[in-house]
Design a protein around this motif. Structure first.
Motif, PDB file in Angstrom:
ATOM      1  N   UNK A  80       0.837  -1.206   0.000  1.00 26.98           N
ATOM      2  CA  UNK A  80       0.000   0.000   0.000  1.00 26.98           C
ATOM      3  C   UNK A  80       0.876   1.263   0.000  1.00 26.98           C
ATOM      4  N   UNK A  81       1.946   1.222   0.783  1.00 23.50           N
ATOM      5  CA  UNK A  81       2.879   2.358   0.821  1.00 23.50           C
ATOM      6  C   UNK A  81       3.454   2.618  -0.566  1.00 23.50           C
ATOM      7  N   UNK A  82       3.893   1.556  -1.227  1.00 22.24           N
ATOM      8  CA  UNK A  82       4.546   1.718  -2.529  1.00 22.24           C
ATOM      9  C   UNK A  82       3.556   2.173  -3.595  1.00 22.24           C
ATOM     10  N   UNK A  83       2.302   1.733  -3.483  1.00 20.93           N
ATOM     11  CA  UNK A  83       1.353   2.056  -4.549  1.00 20.93           C
ATOM     12  C   UNK A  83       0.698   3.416  -4.356  1.00 20.93           C
ATOM     13  N   UNK A  84       0.680   3.918  -3.158  1.00 26.68           N
ATOM     14  CA  UNK A  84      -0.155   5.082  -2.860  1.00 26.68           C
ATOM     15  C   UNK A  84       0.628   6.313  -2.415  1.00 26.68           C
ATOM     16  N   UNK A  85       1.785   6.078  -1.751  1.00 23.77           N
ATOM     17  CA  UNK A  85       2.484   7.192  -1.108  1.00 23.77           C
ATOM     18  C   UNK A  85       3.761   7.590  -1.836  1.00 23.77           C
ATOM     19  N   UNK A  86       4.070   8.864  -1.764  1.00 18.29           N
ATOM     20  CA  UNK A  86       5.414   9.342  -2.082  1.00 18.29           C
ATOM     21  C   UNK A  86       5.954  10.004  -0.834  1.00 18.29           C
ATOM     22  N   UNK A  87       7.161   9.616  -0.425  1.00 13.99           N
ATOM     23  CA  UNK A  87       7.749  10.170   0.805  1.00 13.99           C
ATOM     24  C   UNK A  87       8.970  11.020   0.484  1.00 13.99           C
ATOM     25  N   UNK A  88       9.065  12.161   1.137  1.00 12.44           N
ATOM     26  CA  UNK A  88      10.321  12.911   1.113  1.00 12.44           C
ATOM     27  C   UNK A  88      10.748  13.036   2.570  1.00 12.44           C
ATOM     28  N   UNK A  89      11.752  12.260   2.959  1.00 14.49           N
ATOM     29  CA  UNK A  89      12.206  12.291   4.353  1.00 14.49           C
ATOM     30  C   UNK A  89      13.128  13.484   4.568  1.00 14.49           C
ATOM     31  N   UNK A  90      13.222  13.879   5.832  1.00 10.80           N
ATOM     32  CA  UNK A  90      13.998  15.063   6.181  1.00 10.80           C
ATOM     33  C   UNK A  90      15.462  14.937   5.734  1.00 10.80           C
ATOM     34  N   UNK A  91      16.034  13.751   5.897  1.00 11.28           N
ATOM     35  CA  UNK A  91      17.454  13.594   5.565  1.00 11.28           C
ATOM     36  C   UNK A  91      17.631  12.920   4.196  1.00 11.28           C
ATOM     37  N   UNK A  92      16.598  12.975   3.379  1.00 11.24           N
ATOM     38  CA  UNK A  92      16.599  12.386   2.028  1.00 11.24           C
ATOM     39  C   UNK A  92      16.577  10.848   2.060  1.00 11.24           C
ATOM     40  N   UNK A  93      17.285  10.233   3.034  1.00 14.63           N
ATOM     41  CA  UNK A  93      17.241   8.775   3.213  1.00 14.63           C
ATOM     42  C   UNK A  93      17.521   8.012   1.920  1.00 14.63           C
ATOM     43  N   UNK A  94      18.601   8.399   1.227  1.00 20.09           N
ATOM     44  CA  UNK A  94      18.985   7.663   0.022  1.00 20.09           C
ATOM     45  C   UNK A  94      19.895   6.507   0.426  1.00 20.09           C
ATOM     46  N   UNK A  95      19.829   5.426  -0.325  1.00 22.40           N
ATOM     47  CA  UNK A  95      20.687   4.272  -0.056  1.00 22.40           C
ATOM     48  C   UNK A  95      22.068   4.559  -0.648  1.00 22.40           C
ATOM     49  N   UNK A  96      23.105   4.692   0.221  1.00 23.65           N
ATOM     50  CA  UNK A  96      24.431   5.099  -0.266  1.00 23.65           C
ATOM     51  C   UNK A  96      25.081   4.063  -1.179  1.00 23.65           C
ATOM     52  N   UNK A  97      24.627   2.809  -1.099  1.00 24.07           N
ATOM     53  CA  UNK A  97      25.273   1.750  -1.881  1.00 24.07           C
ATOM     54  C   UNK A  97      24.780   1.727  -3.331  1.00 24.07           C
ATOM     55  N   UNK A  98      23.674   2.412  -3.589  1.00 21.83           N
ATOM     56  CA  UNK A  98      23.118   2.368  -4.946  1.00 21.83           C
ATOM     57  C   UNK A  98      23.317   3.700  -5.646  1.00 21.83           C
ATOM     58  N   UNK A  99      23.272   3.656  -6.983  1.00 21.55           N
ATOM     59  CA  UNK A  99      23.403   4.913  -7.734  1.00 21.55           C
ATOM     60  C   UNK A  99      22.162   5.771  -7.473  1.00 21.55           C
ATOM     61  N   UNK A 100      22.317   7.046  -7.785  1.00 24.59           N
ATOM     62  CA  UNK A 100      21.215   7.987  -7.614  1.00 24.59           C
ATOM     63  C   UNK A 100      19.993   7.508  -8.399  1.00 24.59           C
ATOM     64  N   UNK A 101      20.214   7.114  -9.634  1.00 25.58           N
ATOM     65  CA  UNK A 101      19.072   6.726 -10.474  1.00 25.58           C
ATOM     66  C   UNK A 101      18.379   5.481  -9.900  1.00 25.58           C
ATOM     67  N   UNK A 102      19.162   4.541  -9.389  1.00 27.21           N
ATOM     68  CA  UNK A 102      18.531   3.347  -8.799  1.00 27.21           C
ATOM     69  C   UNK A 102      17.745   3.704  -7.534  1.00 27.21           C
ATOM     70  N   UNK A 103      18.247   4.701  -6.797  1.00 26.89           N
ATOM     71  CA  UNK A 103      17.489   5.180  -5.643  1.00 26.89           C
ATOM     72  C   UNK A 103      16.136   5.734  -6.094  1.00 26.89           C
TER      73      UNK A 103
END
Ligand code: ADP
Length: 213
Positions: A80-103
């Motif tokens: 439900x989260x993946x289908x319905x929500x878009x999140x922008x977290x305060x600290x961006x919460x990007x996965x450092x191990x993946x490229x920007x585009x994969x994030x």
């Protein structure tokens, strides 16, 4: 008009005897941009986690299109989260191990979207937000402001019906803040309910309404 997202008598505490929210109710409607404001530590980020089904309330519940989200399995909630929500977290919460585009692609691919279509749309969003980077760039190689805009690309890529954004302009100069706000407003004009936690009075002024915690 019926609400897209409803908080129904939400109560929450991390520790016993320190209640953050007590019987808190609100409706969020399609097409509106709502600012959530209040002093630091009041529970604004926590409220977004509750609305986004990442935390379970101590009592009360969250309804999506009038249907309770509580009582579903963790897997159903994730879907439900993946289908319905878009999140922008305060600290961006990007996965450092993946490229920007994969994030950026992560949620849409999790939903089973077509990779080629998603990549094209991701590049359009990155251009729009001024973060056209090398395909191989990793989150560790970008500035805080860029990371925030990358997080916004990820949040909007799946055309979400609910956007939850925690200080989405916190690291941005006024011109970039304006681009971000317009993008959130555009998403609302496509029918999304957009909820923004912010301390920025100029941003609050531009929202349709303010909810003070
Ligand atoms: P705000 O976004 O309004 O600044 P937060 O929701 O981040 O408020 O935090 C509200 C309160 O809950 C703060 O006192 C914070 O220290 C506390 N808090 C936040 N996260 C946790 C946690 N995971 N465990 C325990 N306390 C927490």
């Amino acid at each position: 008009m019926s609400a897209t997202l409803t908080a129904e008598k939400l109560s929450f505490r991390y520790e016993p005897n320190t209640s953050l929210l007590e019987n808190w109710s609100a409706d969020f409607f399609p097409g509106e941009v709502v600012a959530v404001t209040g002093p630091s530590g009041r529970g604004k980020s926590t409220l977004l986690y509750l609305l986004g089904l990442m935390l379970k309330p101590t009592s009360g519940g969250v309804l999506i299109d009038g249907s309770p989200a509580q009582g579903r399995s963790d897997r159903e909630r994730a879907s439900l989260r993946a289908s319905t929500f878009g999140f922008v977290f305060q600290d961006a919460a990007l996965d450092p191990a993946r490229t920007v585009i994969d994030n950026i692609l992560e949620t849409v691919l999790y939903r089973g979207g077509d990779r080629a279509v998603a990549v094209n749309r991701a590049h359009e969003l990155m251009d729009q937000f001024g973060v056209a980077l090398r395909a191989s760039a990793k989150p560790g190689q970008v500035s805080g402001g860029q990371a925030q805009r990358i997080a916004l690309c990820r949040a909007l890529l799946g055309n979400p019906r609910i956007v939850l954004a925690d200080e989405p302009t916190g690291n941005l100069d006024p011109a970039s803040s304006d681009v971000v706000f317009r993008a959130l407003y555009d998403q609302a004009s496509r029918g999304a309910a957009v909820i923004i936690v912010t301390h920025d009075p100029l941003l609050v002024q531009r929202c349709d309404r303010e909810l003070m915690l």
